[in-house]
Enzyme design. Sequence first.
Site, mmCIF file in Angstrom:
data_model
loop_
_atom_site.group_PDB
_atom_site.id
_atom_site.type_symbol
_atom_site.label_atom_id
_atom_site.label_comp_id
_atom_site.label_asym_id
_atom_site.label_seq_id
_atom_site.Cartn_x
_atom_site.Cartn_y
_atom_site.Cartn_z
ATOM 1 N N ARG A 79 0.841 -1.193 0.000
ATOM 2 C CA ARG A 79 0.000 0.000 0.000
ATOM 3 C C ARG A 79 0.879 1.247 0.000
ATOM 4 N NH1 ARG A 79 -1.948 0.881 4.278
ATOM 5 N NH2 ARG A 79 -1.238 -0.897 5.478
ATOM 6 N N TYR A 221 -1.460 -3.576 -6.843
ATOM 7 C CA TYR A 221 -1.178 -4.420 -5.675
ATOM 8 C C TYR A 221 -2.184 -4.260 -4.538
ATOM 9 C CZ TYR A 221 1.825 -7.412 -2.880
ATOM 10 O OH TYR A 221 2.331 -8.476 -2.172
ATOM 11 N N GLY A 222 -2.657 -5.376 -4.008
ATOM 12 C CA GLY A 222 -3.369 -5.457 -2.732
ATOM 13 C C GLY A 222 -4.357 -4.336 -2.493
ATOM 14 N N LYS A 230 -9.633 -2.243 1.719
ATOM 15 C CA LYS A 230 -9.304 -1.103 2.568
ATOM 16 C C LYS A 230 -10.073 0.151 2.133
ATOM 17 C CE LYS A 230 -7.105 -3.649 5.126
ATOM 18 N NZ LYS A 230 -5.771 -4.053 5.402
ATOM 19 N N HIS A 250 -10.631 -2.325 11.456
ATOM 20 C CA HIS A 250 -9.538 -3.177 10.960
ATOM 21 C C HIS A 250 -9.296 -4.279 11.989
ATOM 22 C CE1 HIS A 250 -5.068 -3.291 9.417
ATOM 23 N NE2 HIS A 250 -5.815 -4.171 8.795
ATOM 24 N N SER A 272 -1.407 -3.473 10.349
ATOM 25 C CA SER A 272 -1.033 -4.361 9.260
ATOM 26 C C SER A 272 0.232 -5.149 9.617
ATOM 27 C CB SER A 272 -0.777 -3.537 8.000
ATOM 28 O OG SER A 272 -1.943 -2.817 7.670
ATOM 29 N N CYS A 274 0.703 -7.343 11.915
ATOM 30 C CA CYS A 274 0.947 -7.459 13.352
ATOM 31 C C CYS A 274 0.183 -8.627 13.972
ATOM 32 C CB CYS A 274 0.611 -6.159 14.071
ATOM 33 S SG CYS A 274 1.777 -4.834 13.685
ATOM 34 N N LYS A 276 -3.064 -10.383 12.883
ATOM 35 C CA LYS A 276 -4.508 -10.667 12.840
ATOM 36 C C LYS A 276 -4.797 -12.039 12.230
ATOM 37 C CE LYS A 276 -5.619 -6.931 10.664
ATOM 38 N NZ LYS A 276 -4.246 -6.396 10.669
ATOM 39 N N THR A 277 -4.227 -12.305 11.037
ATOM 40 C CA THR A 277 -4.513 -13.587 10.378
ATOM 41 C C THR A 277 -4.087 -14.740 11.288
ATOM 42 O OG1 THR A 277 -4.232 -12.562 8.222
ATOM 43 C CG2 THR A 277 -4.106 -14.961 8.301
ATOM 44 N N ASP A 297 -9.441 -9.707 8.871
ATOM 45 C CA ASP A 297 -8.915 -8.364 8.583
ATOM 46 C C ASP A 297 -9.907 -7.231 8.862
ATOM 47 O OD1 ASP A 297 -6.508 -7.005 7.607
ATOM 48 O OD2 ASP A 297 -7.716 -6.373 5.900
ATOM 49 N N ASN A 387 6.418 -8.370 2.096
ATOM 50 C CA ASN A 387 4.962 -8.190 2.024
ATOM 51 C C ASN A 387 4.344 -9.118 0.962
ATOM 52 O OD1 ASN A 387 2.493 -6.959 2.861
ATOM 53 N ND2 ASN A 387 2.525 -5.644 1.052
ATOM 54 N N ARG A 389 2.159 -12.080 -0.446
ATOM 55 C CA ARG A 389 0.832 -12.441 0.082
ATOM 56 C C ARG A 389 0.268 -13.671 -0.606
ATOM 57 N NH1 ARG A 389 -1.612 -8.783 4.154
ATOM 58 N NH2 ARG A 389 0.024 -7.247 4.399
ATOM 59 N N ARG A 420 3.000 -3.912 17.644
ATOM 60 C CA ARG A 420 4.370 -4.337 17.930
ATOM 61 C C ARG A 420 5.016 -3.320 18.845
ATOM 62 N NH1 ARG A 420 6.703 -8.045 14.013
ATOM 63 N NH2 ARG A 420 5.036 -8.679 12.626
ATOM 64 N N TYR A 515 1.795 -16.852 18.802
ATOM 65 C CA TYR A 515 1.052 -17.818 17.975
ATOM 66 C C TYR A 515 0.073 -18.639 18.836
ATOM 67 C CZ TYR A 515 4.618 -16.248 14.708
ATOM 68 O OH TYR A 515 5.434 -15.466 13.927
ATOM 69 N N GLY A 516 0.152 -19.990 18.759
ATOM 70 C CA GLY A 516 -0.813 -20.833 19.471
ATOM 71 C C GLY A 516 -0.828 -20.593 20.978
HETATM 72 P P1 GTP Z 1 -2.369 -7.632 7.483
HETATM 73 O O1 GTP Z 1 -2.874 -8.680 6.554
HETATM 74 O O2 GTP Z 1 -1.294 -6.796 6.877
HETATM 75 O O3 GTP Z 1 -3.450 -6.782 8.049
HETATM 76 O O4 GTP Z 1 -1.555 -8.395 8.661
HETATM 77 P P2 GTP Z 1 -2.039 -9.250 9.927
HETATM 78 O O5 GTP Z 1 -2.358 -8.347 11.068
HETATM 79 O O6 GTP Z 1 -3.070 -10.233 9.528
HETATM 80 O O7 GTP Z 1 -0.676 -10.025 10.335
HETATM 81 P P3 GTP Z 1 -0.292 -11.571 10.206
HETATM 82 O O8 GTP Z 1 -1.121 -12.451 11.076
HETATM 83 O O9 GTP Z 1 -0.228 -11.926 8.778
HETATM 84 O O10 GTP Z 1 1.178 -11.565 10.818
HETATM 85 C C1 GTP Z 1 2.200 -10.766 10.282
HETATM 86 C C2 GTP Z 1 3.552 -11.224 10.762
HETATM 87 O O11 GTP Z 1 3.594 -11.232 12.193
HETATM 88 C C3 GTP Z 1 3.894 -12.642 10.307
HETATM 89 O O12 GTP Z 1 5.228 -12.670 9.857
HETATM 90 C C4 GTP Z 1 3.745 -13.461 11.550
HETATM 91 O O13 GTP Z 1 4.617 -14.558 11.555
HETATM 92 C C5 GTP Z 1 4.044 -12.484 12.678
HETATM 93 N N1 GTP Z 1 3.270 -12.840 13.905
HETATM 94 C C6 GTP Z 1 1.943 -13.084 13.979
HETATM 95 N N2 GTP Z 1 1.574 -13.435 15.229
HETATM 96 C C7 GTP Z 1 2.701 -13.409 15.982
HETATM 97 C C8 GTP Z 1 2.967 -13.661 17.369
HETATM 98 O O14 GTP Z 1 2.089 -14.007 18.157
HETATM 99 N N3 GTP Z 1 4.265 -13.503 17.773
HETATM 100 C C9 GTP Z 1 5.263 -13.127 16.907
HETATM 101 N N4 GTP Z 1 6.498 -12.977 17.398
HETATM 102 N N5 GTP Z 1 5.034 -12.872 15.594
HETATM 103 C C10 GTP Z 1 3.782 -13.013 15.139
HETATM 104 C C1 SPV Z 2 -2.989 -4.458 5.291
HETATM 105 O O1 SPV Z 2 -2.018 -3.810 4.855
HETATM 106 O O2 SPV Z 2 -3.528 -4.189 6.397
HETATM 107 C C2 SPV Z 2 -3.527 -5.583 4.509
HETATM 108 C C3 SPV Z 2 -2.983 -5.823 3.168
HETATM 109 O O3 SPV Z 2 -4.420 -6.264 4.968
HETATM 110 S S1 SPV Z 2 -3.693 -4.782 1.977
HETATM 111 O O4 SPV Z 2 -4.862 -5.480 1.420
HETATM 112 O O5 SPV Z 2 -2.708 -4.560 0.926
HETATM 113 O O6 SPV Z 2 -4.115 -3.552 2.568
HETATM 114 MN MN MN Z 3 -4.967 -5.579 7.110
#
Ligand code: GTP
Ligand code: SPV
Ligand code: MN
Length: 608
Positions: A79, A221-222, A230, A250, A272, A274, A276-277, A297, A387, A389, A420, A515-516
């Site tokens: 973005r 892109y995205g 978005k 978000h 972004s 940080c 969520k997924t 998201d 970035n 995807r 973060r 993570y888990g």
């Molecule tokens: P957008 O799609 O951009 O909105 O991102 P998102 O908020 O969905 O982030 P996503 O879950 O894809 O994680 C982004 C990065 O953070 C990845 O490289 C993950 O490995 C890392 N990450 C996610 N959860 C954790 C966690 O609990 N601890 C750590 N250290 N890293 C994490």
């Molecule tokens: C974000 O940046 O928060 C995303 C990826 O989820 S994008 O769709 O490119 O905005």
């Molecule tokens: Mn996002």
Amino acid sequence: MLMEHTMNMPPTCNTALLAWIDEAVTLCTPDRVHWCDGSDAEYQRLCDELVAHGTFTRLDPARRPNSFLARSHASDVARVEDRTFMCAQSRAEAGPTNNWADPREMKATLRGLFKGCMRGRTMYIIPFSMGPLDSPIAKIGIEITDSAYVVVNMRIMTCMGRAVLDKLGAQGTFIPCLHSVGAPLQPGQPDVPWPCEPDPQKKYIVHFPDEPSIWSYGSGYGGNALLGKKCLALRIASVVARKEGWMAEHMLILCLTSPQGTKHYICAAFPSACGKTNLAMMQPTLPGWKVTCIGDDIAWMRIGADGRLYAVNPETGFFGVAPGTSQQSNPHAMASCTRNSIFTNVALTPDGDVWWEDMGVPAPASAIDWEGKPWTPDCGRKAAHPNARFTAPAKQCPVIDPDWQNPAGVPISAILFGGRRPGTIPLVAEAFSWEHGVFMGSSAGSETTAAALGQAGILRRDPFAMLPFCGYHMGDYFAHWLSMAQRTERAKLPRVFFVNWFRKNAEGKWLWPGYGDNSRVLKWICERVDGGGKAVTTPIGNVPAPNALDVTGLQISAAALQELCSVDRERWLKEADDIAAYYATFDTHLPAALRTQLEDLRTRLAAK
Ligand code: GTP
Ligand code: SPV
Ligand code: MN
């Protein structure tokens, strides 16, 4: 001009839509026009064309059926926040966090850019719905684009095609979304695999909230190009939501089920890249606990008939960060993209599959990197762009929640904010009240990531993870959040928490496994909601009492746990000063209740 339709006639008699298409065709002068029906046959045909064109590489069908790799232009990887504009009537309405431009002047600039911009290309008309078609809160958009890559991604990410036009009918209203990669072709000029406008200063991601409409030029892109995400579901929807009394956020949406079968739905707003997924579909390490995913998201939330806050995921797919996604970190994301998926800017292995950093499998001895260059593990470059995807259908997620498309949404028990933060912010803290929760969201900060162009790793305030996505004055947005307490009984509002998976020790290592294991924090949060979990009150909020966090089976030192939940008064006083400086940028738009929250925090920090 040659008008090529999949049907003889435009598949709609909506006069506003037909008039807008006419206008766009006259402006953009495409060689062909294609109305997307959203069918599987259409999807397959476009993917084949993208392969023939060199945009897509078909992955080995035995390893990853019906899946493709795309490599973007090296300048078009994320973005572009500094090229994103909110064209409200006045600069004051857009507020200090948005790039504002005068709507009339911007329209004139855009008309100049879009003039003839689709020459030599096909104009695709994409009818899409954000939100289940049968939901009263669904919003219909029509995206016009000259990118087939956008069409196939939109088919995964949204409810797209013929059914949307049927719902629209002759009189229905829609949000016009005009997109061009900004690369017209002269007669005989050969095309490139990823056409776009390489000059960053000529990219424009523009929103006209009063119309509303979206114009996006120069990027494929995205979030720059998939305009339902978005642009529509956050920036435009946030403006609409404020007027109509709901919220466009978000946020991921998940359901946590305890071993006893108790369910809690939780939303979490993290900036972004940080987490969520990852949180949305995590595999809990706590035995017997289960997470199911509603969305990863975006959450549209409104007060339901029973007074509780209900959330809907307006999307149908995941556009997830590939690097870092592995069988260990996010097995359910890995499972979601085993087939029928699109990968952008990852590496191609010699056996026709994809690879990225921290995928949890050994690097191939050689590969083609995201820029199309030969790559070896020792070459000193990353194989995938940070970035990079995957685009995967949400229904392929093994833990997709049975209610993920429930038009009424799911009732939310808790809202989490996060980001973060290497220091200062504890692993988890519970807000004392709704207002204190809004204070937490409004003052959230995070290190920047690769999801937007610009330097990563810089700490910035990112209120509610909406800094790049709030379509109006951020101070008024804070007030809108506060106003939810007037729309229902306070006891029915979700509890609010702040979490931080990213705190580091003196050596710069993560203190928390993440993570888990984040399920341990979610468990405590649900115990707080249900009235059981033990907490100690600190000046910044309630944190887990010693031993209140379930760390059974976790290898973590008592010292690390103590540091994770510690609140350092000196650092927090500095944090309060920083928040005060940030709040000052909102001037008279800053709600008094938040000023009070900040003063109360300072008072509590000063007290012995
Ligand atoms: P957008 O799609 O951009 O909105 O991102 P998102 O908020 O969905 O982030 P996503 O879950 O894809 O994680 C982004 C990065 O953070 C990845 O490289 C993950 O490995 C890392 N990450 C996610 N959860 C954790 C966690 O609990 N601890 C750590 N250290 N890293 C994490
Ligand atoms: C974000 O940046 O928060 C995303 C990826 O989820 S994008 O769709 O490119 O905005
Ligand atoms: Mn996002």
